[in-house]
Write a protein that holds these residues in place. Structure first.
Motif, PDB file in Angstrom:
ATOM      1  N   ILE A  11       0.832  -1.202   0.000  1.00 29.00           N
ATOM      2  CA  ILE A  11       0.000   0.000   0.000  1.00 29.00           C
ATOM      3  C   ILE A  11       0.867   1.253   0.000  1.00 29.00           C
ATOM      4  O   ILE A  11       1.796   1.373   0.784  1.00 29.00           O
ATOM      5  CB  ILE A  11      -0.922   0.047   1.240  1.00 29.00           C
ATOM      6  N   ALA A  70      -6.863   1.831   1.632  1.00 23.00           N
ATOM      7  CA  ALA A  70      -6.258   0.530   1.914  1.00 23.00           C
ATOM      8  C   ALA A  70      -7.200  -0.345   2.725  1.00 23.00           C
ATOM      9  O   ALA A  70      -7.361  -1.541   2.451  1.00 23.00           O
ATOM     10  CB  ALA A  70      -4.936   0.711   2.659  1.00 23.00           C
ATOM     11  N   ALA A  74      -8.822  -3.816   1.362  1.00 23.58           N
ATOM     12  CA  ALA A  74      -8.440  -5.061   2.031  1.00 23.58           C
ATOM     13  C   ALA A  74      -9.636  -5.745   2.679  1.00 23.58           C
ATOM     14  O   ALA A  74      -9.766  -6.976   2.626  1.00 23.58           O
ATOM     15  CB  ALA A  74      -7.364  -4.773   3.078  1.00 23.58           C
ATOM     16  N   ILE A  87      -1.662  -6.138   4.958  1.00 25.88           N
ATOM     17  CA  ILE A  87      -1.334  -4.880   4.291  1.00 25.88           C
ATOM     18  C   ILE A  87       0.075  -4.461   4.690  1.00 25.88           C
ATOM     19  O   ILE A  87       0.384  -4.371   5.879  1.00 25.88           O
ATOM     20  CB  ILE A  87      -2.317  -3.762   4.701  1.00 25.88           C
ATOM     21  N   ASN A  89       1.885  -1.429   4.856  1.00 26.49           N
ATOM     22  CA  ASN A  89       1.471  -0.028   4.815  1.00 26.49           C
ATOM     23  C   ASN A  89       2.681   0.909   4.727  1.00 26.49           C
ATOM     24  O   ASN A  89       3.202   1.382   5.726  1.00 26.49           O
ATOM     25  CB  ASN A  89       0.647   0.290   6.074  1.00 26.49           C
TER      26      ASN A  89
END
Length: 223
Positions: A11, A70, A74, A87, A89
């Motif tokens: 992400i 995100a 997800a 994720i 991030n």
């Protein structure tokens, strides 16, 4: 807390939200204390690990630091696949696209090098001061610290939500996205890696350095 049998998605970017989904996990990374603030150290060399990174559950209040784009992506994917989703991030609001490209990728592009030289934004390894460079603006800053250390993850895809800092480039932004696409597929050894690009919302950018960004923005969106 770690879920190895899951879908991993890379992400970059997005606004924040306060979600709750216990079947999600996010790898969180160090952030500056203020928007546009400085990190203590921005190395020119690729890093093998991300110091200070940690995993967090989607049911933890701290998950609100993950971007809304995100989270909804997800969460919907998790429901569709009926399996956990992880994720990675890496998002850093306000960063330029060149910070997500490696030095090798940038130096192999003549046009990009000319632009960096013109604005005094190119720094050779000999002239790179890690305490003066920034992950928000300088070439390779985020690639070295947030992308390369994750290269051993078997990721299923990547969501890219970035670009406001690069609006003045107009159609020239497309070339950088293509470079990023190719370079990251190579890094993760995933030639069919899924890239999801989030188009920026319309905004009155006004003028910057004599450029009418409101006229440039439609061209940028097409890129």
């Amino acid at each position: 807390q770690y879920m190895l049998n899951c879908e991993y998605y890379f992400i970059e970017g997005g606004e924040k939200l306060a979600p709750e989904d216990k079947w999600l996990r996010a790898l969180m990374m160090p952030q500056p204390s203020t928007f546009g603030g400085d990190f203590e150290y921005c190395p020119d060399e690729v890093q093998s690990d991300i110091e200070g990174a940690y995993w967090i559950s989607g049911a933890n209040p701290g998950f609100s630091a993950v971007s809304a784009v995100a989270y909804y992506f997800a969460s919907n994917l998790r429901k569709s696949l009926d399996m956990p989703v992880g994720i990675l991030n890496t998002a850093l609001g306000g960063s330029t696209v060149r910070t997500w490209l490696s030095r090798e990728t940038i130096e192999a592009d003549t046009e990009m090098m000319e632009i960096l030289d013109k604005y005094g934004a190119y720094f050779s390894p000999e002239n790179w001061n890690p305490k003066e460079r920034s992950q928000f603006y300088d070439m390779g800053g985020n690639f070295n610290t947030k992308v390369y250390p994750l290269r051993n993850f078997s990721i299923s895809g990547m969501i890219w939500y970035q670009g406001e800092t690069n609006v003045p480039e107009g159609a020239g932004y497309l070339a950088k996205l293509r470079q990023l696409d190719a370079a990251w597929r190579t890094l993760f050894e995933a030639p069919d890696l899924m890239f999801g690009y989030v188009q920026l919302a319309p905004f009155a950018y006004g003028k910057k350095n004599g450029v009418d960004l409101d006229e440039v923005f439609p061209v940028f969106l097409e890129a």
